[in-house]
Design a protein around this motif. Structure first.
Motif, PDB file in Angstrom:
ATOM      1  N   GLN A 199       0.839  -1.299   0.136  1.00 11.30           N
ATOM      2  CA  GLN A 199       0.073   0.026   0.000  1.00 11.30           C
ATOM      3  C   GLN A 199       0.772   1.209   0.026  1.00 11.30           C
ATOM      4  O   GLN A 199       0.564   2.259  -0.835  1.00 11.30           O
ATOM      5  CB  GLN A 199      -0.865   0.059   1.200  1.00 11.30           C
ATOM      6  CG  GLN A 199      -1.843  -1.111   1.063  1.00 11.30           C
ATOM      7  CD  GLN A 199      -3.101  -1.170   2.446  1.00 11.30           C
ATOM      8  OE1 GLN A 199      -2.644  -0.420   3.242  1.00 11.30           O
ATOM      9  NE2 GLN A 199      -3.830  -2.251   2.587  1.00 11.30           N
ATOM     10  N   ILE A 200       2.086   1.273   0.731  1.00  9.28           N
ATOM     11  CA  ILE A 200       2.751   2.374   0.922  1.00  9.28           C
ATOM     12  C   ILE A 200       3.642   2.787  -0.284  1.00  9.28           C
ATOM     13  O   ILE A 200       3.652   3.761  -0.940  1.00  9.28           O
ATOM     14  CB  ILE A 200       3.541   2.259   1.963  1.00  9.28           C
ATOM     15  CG1 ILE A 200       2.858   2.311   3.499  1.00  9.28           C
ATOM     16  CG2 ILE A 200       4.618   3.529   1.982  1.00  9.28           C
ATOM     17  CD1 ILE A 200       1.993   3.681   3.715  1.00  9.28           C
ATOM     18  N   ARG A 201       3.839   1.704  -0.884  1.00  4.39           N
ATOM     19  CA  ARG A 201       4.799   1.596  -2.363  1.00  4.39           C
ATOM     20  C   ARG A 201       3.922   2.179  -3.377  1.00  4.39           C
ATOM     21  O   ARG A 201       4.299   3.197  -4.229  1.00  4.39           O
ATOM     22  CB  ARG A 201       5.297   0.265  -2.691  1.00  4.39           C
ATOM     23  CG  ARG A 201       5.905   0.321  -3.975  1.00  4.39           C
ATOM     24  CD  ARG A 201       6.396  -1.352  -4.503  1.00  4.39           C
ATOM     25  NE  ARG A 201       6.871  -1.139  -5.678  1.00  4.39           N
ATOM     26  CZ  ARG A 201       6.127  -1.293  -6.968  1.00  4.39           C
ATOM     27  NH1 ARG A 201       4.701  -1.488  -7.009  1.00  4.39           N
ATOM     28  NH2 ARG A 201       6.939  -1.383  -8.025  1.00  4.39           N
ATOM     29  N   LYS A 202       2.433   1.849  -3.449  1.00  2.00           N
ATOM     30  CA  LYS A 202       1.556   2.445  -4.404  1.00  2.00           C
ATOM     31  C   LYS A 202       1.502   3.709  -4.191  1.00  2.00           C
ATOM     32  O   LYS A 202       1.441   4.798  -5.232  1.00  2.00           O
ATOM     33  CB  LYS A 202       0.323   1.377  -4.309  1.00  2.00           C
ATOM     34  CG  LYS A 202      -0.818   1.897  -5.421  1.00  2.00           C
ATOM     35  CD  LYS A 202      -2.135   1.110  -5.197  1.00  2.00           C
ATOM     36  CE  LYS A 202      -2.946   1.493  -6.384  1.00  2.00           C
ATOM     37  NZ  LYS A 202      -4.195   0.805  -6.146  1.00  2.00           N
ATOM     38  N   LYS A 203       1.257   4.414  -3.002  1.00  2.00           N
ATOM     39  CA  LYS A 203       0.904   5.506  -2.380  1.00  2.00           C
ATOM     40  C   LYS A 203       2.096   6.454  -2.881  1.00  2.00           C
ATOM     41  O   LYS A 203       2.121   7.764  -3.585  1.00  2.00           O
ATOM     42  CB  LYS A 203       0.686   5.666  -1.069  1.00  2.00           C
ATOM     43  CG  LYS A 203       0.751   7.192  -0.452  1.00  2.00           C
ATOM     44  CD  LYS A 203       0.385   7.048   0.968  1.00  2.00           C
ATOM     45  CE  LYS A 203       0.239   8.393   1.544  1.00  2.00           C
ATOM     46  NZ  LYS A 203       0.150   8.631   3.051  1.00  2.00           N
ATOM     47  N   LEU A 204       3.367   6.031  -2.580  1.00  2.00           N
ATOM     48  CA  LEU A 204       4.606   6.849  -2.698  1.00  2.00           C
ATOM     49  C   LEU A 204       4.753   6.915  -4.299  1.00  2.00           C
ATOM     50  O   LEU A 204       5.332   7.892  -4.972  1.00  2.00           O
ATOM     51  CB  LEU A 204       5.823   6.212  -1.974  1.00  2.00           C
ATOM     52  CG  LEU A 204       5.971   6.404  -0.625  1.00  2.00           C
ATOM     53  CD1 LEU A 204       7.021   5.579   0.160  1.00  2.00           C
ATOM     54  CD2 LEU A 204       5.863   7.714  -0.224  1.00  2.00           C
ATOM     55  N   MET A 205       4.609   5.815  -5.141  1.00  2.00           N
ATOM     56  CA  MET A 205       4.986   5.836  -6.597  1.00  2.00           C
ATOM     57  C   MET A 205       4.072   6.941  -7.337  1.00  2.00           C
ATOM     58  O   MET A 205       4.318   7.260  -8.099  1.00  2.00           O
ATOM     59  CB  MET A 205       4.915   4.479  -7.119  1.00  2.00           C
ATOM     60  CG  MET A 205       6.099   3.435  -6.902  1.00  2.00           C
ATOM     61  SD  MET A 205       6.074   1.993  -7.475  1.00  2.00           S
ATOM     62  CE  MET A 205       6.368   2.711  -9.110  1.00  2.00           C
TER      63      MET A 205
ATOM     64  N   THR B 159      10.678   7.162  -6.464  1.00  2.00           N
ATOM     65  CA  THR B 159      11.260   5.895  -6.875  1.00  2.00           C
ATOM     66  C   THR B 159      11.447   4.946  -5.609  1.00  2.00           C
ATOM     67  O   THR B 159      12.001   5.529  -4.493  1.00  2.00           O
ATOM     68  CB  THR B 159      12.596   5.882  -7.421  1.00  2.00           C
ATOM     69  OG1 THR B 159      12.537   6.683  -8.604  1.00  2.00           O
ATOM     70  CG2 THR B 159      13.217   4.479  -7.869  1.00  2.00           C
ATOM     71  N   VAL B 160      10.811   3.844  -5.360  1.00  2.00           N
ATOM     72  CA  VAL B 160      10.718   3.044  -4.264  1.00  2.00           C
ATOM     73  C   VAL B 160      11.518   1.591  -4.269  1.00  2.00           C
ATOM     74  O   VAL B 160      11.376   1.097  -5.404  1.00  2.00           O
ATOM     75  CB  VAL B 160       9.312   2.624  -3.908  1.00  2.00           C
ATOM     76  CG1 VAL B 160       9.120   1.701  -2.467  1.00  2.00           C
ATOM     77  CG2 VAL B 160       8.537   3.815  -3.623  1.00  2.00           C
ATOM     78  N   ARG B 161      12.488   1.446  -3.269  1.00  2.00           N
ATOM     79  CA  ARG B 161      13.469   0.159  -3.495  1.00  2.00           C
ATOM     80  C   ARG B 161      13.020  -0.620  -2.301  1.00  2.00           C
ATOM     81  O   ARG B 161      12.653  -0.018  -1.082  1.00  2.00           O
ATOM     82  CB  ARG B 161      14.711   0.533  -3.618  1.00  2.00           C
ATOM     83  CG  ARG B 161      15.080   1.411  -4.995  1.00  2.00           C
ATOM     84  CD  ARG B 161      16.548   1.377  -5.139  1.00  2.00           C
ATOM     85  NE  ARG B 161      17.090   2.024  -6.175  1.00  2.00           N
ATOM     86  CZ  ARG B 161      18.124   2.530  -6.596  1.00  2.00           C
ATOM     87  NH1 ARG B 161      19.005   2.449  -5.520  1.00  2.00           N
ATOM     88  NH2 ARG B 161      18.347   3.001  -7.969  1.00  2.00           N
TER      89      ARG B 161
ATOM     90  N   ILE C 123      14.739   8.703  -3.939  1.00  2.00           N
ATOM     91  CA  ILE C 123      14.848   7.413  -4.081  1.00  2.00           C
ATOM     92  C   ILE C 123      14.566   6.948  -2.448  1.00  2.00           C
ATOM     93  O   ILE C 123      15.538   7.359  -1.666  1.00  2.00           O
ATOM     94  CB  ILE C 123      16.039   6.754  -4.556  1.00  2.00           C
ATOM     95  CG1 ILE C 123      15.995   7.101  -6.036  1.00  2.00           C
ATOM     96  CG2 ILE C 123      16.106   5.118  -4.398  1.00  2.00           C
ATOM     97  CD1 ILE C 123      17.528   6.313  -6.578  1.00  2.00           C
ATOM     98  N   ILE C 124      13.580   6.111  -2.257  1.00  2.00           N
ATOM     99  CA  ILE C 124      13.417   5.863  -0.701  1.00  2.00           C
ATOM    100  C   ILE C 124      13.324   4.310  -0.703  1.00  2.00           C
ATOM    101  O   ILE C 124      12.803   3.573  -1.576  1.00  2.00           O
ATOM    102  CB  ILE C 124      12.063   6.346  -0.156  1.00  2.00           C
ATOM    103  CG1 ILE C 124      11.708   6.050   1.038  1.00  2.00           C
ATOM    104  CG2 ILE C 124      10.926   5.902  -1.009  1.00  2.00           C
ATOM    105  CD1 ILE C 124      10.771   6.589   1.835  1.00  2.00           C
ATOM    106  N   THR C 125      14.327   3.840   0.193  1.00  2.00           N
ATOM    107  CA  THR C 125      14.547   2.550   0.518  1.00  2.00           C
ATOM    108  C   THR C 125      13.528   1.793   1.625  1.00  2.00           C
ATOM    109  O   THR C 125      13.849   2.446   2.714  1.00  2.00           O
ATOM    110  CB  THR C 125      15.959   2.163   0.509  1.00  2.00           C
ATOM    111  OG1 THR C 125      16.570   2.382  -0.666  1.00  2.00           O
ATOM    112  CG2 THR C 125      15.875   0.307   0.664  1.00  2.00           C
TER     113      THR C 125
END
Length: 683
Positions: free
Chosen positions: A438-444, A449-451, A482-484
């Motif tokens: 859910q967080i990846r979808k929100k951030l993208m 850029t999500v790693r 870019i957030i890991t």
């Protein structure tokens, strides 16, 4: 129009069309993933090929999805399928406000105010997020059977802003609520929404819109030339304060309107109060200069000359009043002279005020200074400057102009500019413990850029975020960041080893290494040597994780004829651990005595003798809770042998009964932890 049964983006099954607008068609659809009905708005095919319109459509819909208000239709998803841009929204049952007015007019004034307050609350929430609706009208407002309001299309109407004034067919549905500044081609502001709200209130009070015409253009002209008709003239029962709300909201000059929707709501809520009964009619503070062109009519009858005064020459005609009186004596010559004079004045006025047509230059990407210079070179003036975040246009550069490029205007016209503030910075939240997907979808969706960095964890469930490399609260530009995220894969599993023929100590060492909870039992075996593992549960090869239980059976060797039973004692020392101790308040807790009996069972007389002092004085003490298990001929290691409470290191004597020279076992658990275990034999 899309066909019924089309599966949009392999997820949204279109059921039937439920609305059609100048920008998009709306369908009732079923979200097969979430098993719910939704409304899907699909951009018209003739606009799908315009990349700028599609981009604005998606950008404005994305902005609208951030609005969370009970009176605003929720935006669930934004996407594209086979080149078709679409928005997935909350499906609201009921009817739009336009139909509601048609079916329920006249509407009680109190209900009108209640409905308007809901609308104003939603608009204020959007304005607080710097989102302007631009196309407020009853057709965009849904109302259910409980008179609950939901406003749709926040911010989306701007996608057609550059085209609307030339598309009369699509404009007609909105032009009745168009502010004077929008009708003239200027950029919409929050006060433009206020104007539309005033027109909606007018329609709810009177059952019709204030201006009608044969074309969208003729109606638009009335918005900036004609005064709003009086609602009291149509319904004399309407209180003056309530009419004043309409007049205040629909003032020609935006500066004369309410400063905010909240201010309008406050004024509206008291408009029926008796203490405002004698309130005078609202009059704007400033005079609007929107009526720039007037038609001068030549009277046919000289006697009517003093009743018809051209707007631009009133003062001059007043000065010639005596001359008119003289000419009245000679009607023929007066009529001829009047016509000639007006003709000369009109021609002179037109010649003096006629300006050349010029085309708006393309100012996109220019600095404010450069744009001003180009406008000056083209005999134009710079107008209002507005600012907006933009991911594509460099900071302090022009995004667009109003009127837009290539439009033809008169010389010295003002051109408003929208200047980029560059990409908008986003404040990073705390994502630890939240679902990664859910967080990846929100951030993208925001442009990050999500790693992903995956590792096992006993604290976090699989899929939960354990750590983030960009700290909470930091403001960043999503497109440049870019957030890991470190994500839990769940517990670390391993395959259980085959422990057959292991000694009890080896099994205990293995259990400690893997973090297993070990339970040991014993039985005779003719095949397994005494002291070695006969069997285990779970079986070898089973996948386990830290904290799982392991049960093993230790061999007692061959079972011969039963030897005589022997009883013997073993004194053990149980250390007191203050770190795990529980604090209690009591006046009479003694330590266990040497034979292992606690004070609670052996010192009752002492407790009774001090009962008087205990009732008045309590002494805080700390205690460990101890449970002892033994394995011998009369006890099983899985059954509790003794429970006791200690407040200091205590010696306890255990009594075992075995056959012959067999061994016995004991285990001591203190505050839930195994601290002692051993094998003992008669001495």
């Amino acid at each position: 129009m899309m066909e019924k049964g089309y599966l949009l983006d392999k997820r949204y099954l279109l059921i039937r069309p439920i609305g059609e607008g100048g920008m998009a068609n709306v369908y009732l659809a079923h979200d097969q993933k979430n098993d719910q009905d939704v409304a899907v708005k699909i951009l018209h095919m003739d606009l799908q090929n315009d990349p700028n319109t599609k981009k604005r459509f998606q950008r404005e819909a994305s902005a609208s999805s951030k609005l969370n208000h009970p009176n605003i239709v929720k935006v669930y998803n934004i996407g594209e399928d086979a080149g078709m841009s679409y928005i997935v929204m909350e499906y609201v049952t009921g009817m739009d406000l336009k139909h509601y007015i048609d079916q329920n007019f006249p509407i009680p004034y109190r209900k009108v105010i209640d409905i308007m307050k809901q609308i104003l609350s939603a608009v204020q929430a959007a304005h607080d997020h710097d989102i302007i609706h631009r196309d407020l009208k009853p057709q965009n407002i849904m109302i259910d059977k409980n008179d609950h309001i939901k406003i749709a299309d926040f911010g989306i109407a701007v996608a057609l802003h550059d085209n609307s004034l030339t598309q009369t067919n699509t404009l007609l549905g909105s032009v009745h609520y168009l502010s004077p500044e929008q009708a003239k081609g200027s950029m919409a502001t929050k006060q433009s929404d206020i104007y539309a709200l005033g027109i909606i209130l007018y329609e709810m009070l009177t059952g019709k819109v204030p201006f009608e015409g044969e074309s969208a253009v003729s109606i638009a002209i009335k918005h900036f030339q004609d005064e709003i008709p009086s609602v009291q003239a149509l319904d004399p029962r309407i209180p003056q304060p309530l009419e004043n709300v309409v007049l205040h909201a629909t003032a020609k000059d935006p500066h004369d309107r309410y400063k905010s929707a909240a201010e309008m709501a406050v004024d509206l809520s008291t408009s029926l109060d008796k203490k405002r009964a004698n309130e005078p009619k609202f009059v704007p503070n400033s005079n609007s200069d929107l009526d720039e062109t007037k038609v001068i009519q030549i009277p046919k009858n000289p006697d009517l000359a003093d009743k018809v005064v051209p707007n631009k020459h009133e003062e001059q005609l007043k000065a010639d009043k005596k001359w008119w009186t003289f000419l009245k004596k000679r009607r023929f010559w007066m009529a001829f002279g009047l016509a000639l004079l007006v003709f000369i004045l009109a021609v002179g006025f037109i010649i003096g005020t006629t300006k050349k047509n010029v085309e708006i230059p393309d100012l996109t990407g220019m600095s404010e200074t450069q744009a001003k210079s180009v406008l000056t070179d083209n005999h134009l003036k710079i107008g209002d400057i507005s600012h907006q975040y933009d991911n594509d246009v460099q900071k302090d550069r022009v995004i667009r102009s109003y009127p837009k490029k290539n439009m033809v205007v008169k010389e010295q016209s003002k051109v408003n500019l929208l200047i980029s503030q560059g990409p908008k910075k986003i404040r990073i939240g705390n994502y630890v413990g939240q679902n990664y997907t859910q967080i990846r979808k929100k951030l993208m969706k925001l442009g990050f850029t999500v790693r992903k960095n995956e590792t096992s964890s006993t604290k976090y469930a699989a899929g939960q975020i354990m750590n983030q490399d960009v700290p909470e609260g930091k403001k960043v530009i999503p497109q440049e960041t870019i957030i890991t995220l470190t994500v839990s894969s769940g517990r670390a599993f391993f395959n259980l080893r085959d422990l057959t023929n292991y000694t009890q100590k080896s099994v205990q060492d293995y259990a400690n290494e893997k973090g297993l909870v070990l339970n040991i039992t014993s039985q005779y075996s003719d095949t397994v040597e005494k002291g070695l593992v006969i069997s285990q549960t779970p079986a070898a090869g089973t996948r386990l994780s830290k904290g799982s239980s392991l049960n093993v059976v230790i061999s007692l060797g061959e079972k011969n004829k039963a030897p005589e039973q022997v009883s013997f004692n073993k004194t053990i020392t149980i250390p007191f651990n203050p770190k795990t101790a529980t604090q209690v308040n009591t006046a009479d807790i003694a330590n266990p005595n040497d034979n292992g009996v606690t004070a609670s069972s052996s010192s009752s007389s002492a407790s009774a003798s001090t009962s008087t002092s205990s009732s008045t004085t309590t002494t805080p003490v700390h205690e460990n809770h101890v449970t002892i298990f033994i394995q011998d001929e009369t006890h099983n290691i899985s059954d509790v042998y003794r429970q006791m409470v200690i407040t200091q290191t205590t010696n306890v004597t255990l009594t075992f009964t075995v056959k012959g020279n067999e061994s016995a076992y004991y285990k001591v658990v203190r505050d839930g932890d195994v601290i002692l275990t051993d094998e003992v034999k008669p001495s």
